[in-house]
Design an enzyme around this catalytic site. Structure first.
Site, PDB file in Angstrom:
ATOM      1  N   ILE A 131       0.853  -1.199   0.000  1.00 51.45           N
ATOM      2  CA  ILE A 131       0.000   0.000   0.000  1.00 51.45           C
ATOM      3  C   ILE A 131       0.883   1.242   0.000  1.00 51.45           C
ATOM      4  O   ILE A 131       1.729   1.388   0.880  1.00 51.45           O
ATOM      5  CB  ILE A 131      -0.904   0.061   1.259  1.00 51.45           C
ATOM      6  CG1 ILE A 131      -1.710  -1.218   1.414  1.00 51.45           C
ATOM      7  CG2 ILE A 131      -1.806   1.277   1.227  1.00 51.45           C
ATOM      8  CD1 ILE A 131      -2.481  -1.301   2.730  1.00 51.45           C
ATOM      9  N   LYS A 200       5.279  -0.090  13.019  1.00 51.36           N
ATOM     10  CA  LYS A 200       4.735   0.618  11.844  1.00 51.36           C
ATOM     11  C   LYS A 200       4.112   1.949  12.254  1.00 51.36           C
ATOM     12  O   LYS A 200       4.320   2.967  11.585  1.00 51.36           O
ATOM     13  CB  LYS A 200       3.721  -0.272  11.128  1.00 51.36           C
ATOM     14  CG  LYS A 200       4.380  -1.490  10.468  1.00 51.36           C
ATOM     15  CD  LYS A 200       3.331  -2.479   9.995  1.00 51.36           C
ATOM     16  CE  LYS A 200       3.948  -3.667   9.280  1.00 51.36           C
ATOM     17  NZ  LYS A 200       2.988  -4.774   9.089  1.00 51.36           N
TER      18      LYS A 200
END
Ligand code: HSE
Length: 402
Positions: A131, A200
């Protein structure tokens, strides 16, 4: 011809070679030159592999070759990936990586090293797999003050939770299925305890703040304590449960956490199922936008690494700006986070719970006659704990993401 090297010929590294090979002509058109893999560094040999003749075992072969201008680091872990990346950058070679652990630990420092040597340290694949999220934050959204980034950043746990909800299975059974399908590792701790999502969101929060967030300071809860009964309650509330990573800029400072949360079925993130990831970004003038796709997997992740290699190839000798300084960004105390909570309580404590929590709504399950659930009004974690101590009988609490 632009010569490149791949460090680590595992799942992602071999995917990079595959993407470069199958999209070779297209990439050449977009770059204006071909990208050629000259070396692949690995401890192993790969007899019969189409790239077996490129395998080398000594990093110096790559670092001392002036022809190599782009290195792709797909080794994972801190060492030797950190030393190899730093040395490559000091030699003026751009580094593109999928290694979230290294980016979370040393991202700002490696970006600075790249800047000092007129090359790049790019890490699109470190968050959200295939993504695009890092480049949008650094390019398309640079006019924005980003106020919130929240999302589902781990595919394995999202698969497990989806399975538990749709098939009413236990955590253990859903985990075994995830392992059988190759989504979860043999040792699944990093995924199921939220550590992967924590790294993340640390990277994304650092990009939001332009300074370094220490991932060890992000409050992190995993999903191993989630039970099928929690989903039964969630269903009655028209909600689902997702492992969310949330980061916000508030007046009091930056907040970040990773935790399983209940969210209304009508919220966009509630519809993100299986191994898919989705990242929701709220900007002060843009409003809301969402990035959705495959957050893991060989080719999606490799595609993101190759997109960074293309960016480097298009900018020889130029450092592409990225505001992320090594100075530390403090986070506000997790216990001050405000929100509503869903509580599972022993039925015997109901009177006391009513007095202390004044619930907004109660939920009952026929199959659990000894307990009930309720939703609190908004309060801080600190306040919740204070009240909870006055009511013996709490079974579990799950944060609600409004
Ligand atoms: N284990 C990770 C996940 C892979 O399940 O999302 C990508 O970082």
């Amino acid at each position: 011809m632009i010569k490149t090297a791949i460090l680590g010929y595992g799942t992602v590294g071999s995917g990079v070679a595959q993407v470069l090979s199958c999209n070779r002509d297209l990439i050449a058109k977009r770059v204006g030159d071909t990208l050629e893999v000259k070396y692949i560094l690995d401890l192993r040999d790969f007899p019969g592999d189409p790239f077996e003749d490129r395998i080398v075992h000594d990093i110096d072969t790559i670092l001392e070759d002036p022809e190599i201008s782009i290195v792709c680091e797909t080794m994972g872990g801190n060492e030797p990936a950190y030393t190899f990346s730093r040395r490559a950058l000091e030699a003026g070679k751009s580094v593109c990586t999928s290694n979230k652990e290294l980016v979370a630990n040393h991202g700002a420092e490696l970006i600075r090293t790249a800047r000092e040597h007129c090359c790049n340290y790019l890490f699109e694949a470190s968050v959200g797999g295939g993504i695009p999220i890092i480049r949008p934050l650094n390019c398309a959204l640079t006019a924005e003050r980003v106020l919130e980034i929240s999302g589902i950043l781990n595919g394995t746990t999202n698969y497990i939770l989806t399975k538990m909800e749709q098939e009413q299975t236990s955590f253990g059974a859903a985990l075994s299925e995830a392992q059988r399908l190759g989504y979860a590792e043999k040792n699944p701790e990093a995924d199921v305890e939220g550590h992967d999502a924590c790294r993340k969101i640390a990277i994304l929060t650092s990009l939001m703040a332009g300074r370094t967030v220490d991932f060890q300071e992000i409050h992190t809860e995993g999903i191993s304590g989630i039970e099928p009964q929690d989903f039964a309650y969630a269903k009655k509330l028209h909600m689902t449960i997702k492992l969310l990573a949330v980061s916000r800029e508030k007046e009091e400072g930056y907040q970040a956490y990773v935790a399983p949360c209940l969210l209304d079925k009508d919220q966009a993130l509630a519809g993100v199922n299986d191994v898919f990831n989705a990242i929701f970004v709220h900007g002060n003038t843009l409003g809301e936008s969402m990035f959705y796709g495959r957050g893991a997997g060989k080719l999606p992740t490799a595609s993101a690494v190759v997109s960074d290699m293309v960016d480097c190839a298009r900018h020889p000798g130029i450092h592409i700006g990225c505001l992320w300084e090594p100075e530390k960004q403090e986070l506000t105390d997790y216990r001050d986070l405000e929100g509503r909570f869903f509580v599972r309580m022993k039925k015997s404590a109901r009177l006391q719970a009513e007095k202390v929590f004044a619930p907004e709504r109660e939920v009952w399950l026929e199959e659990l006659p000894e307990e009930y659930g309720f939703v609190t009004s908004g309060m801080s974690e600190r306040e919740f704990v204070k009240r909870q101590e006055q009511v013996p009988g709490l079974i579990k609490r799950i944060r609600i993401k409004d």
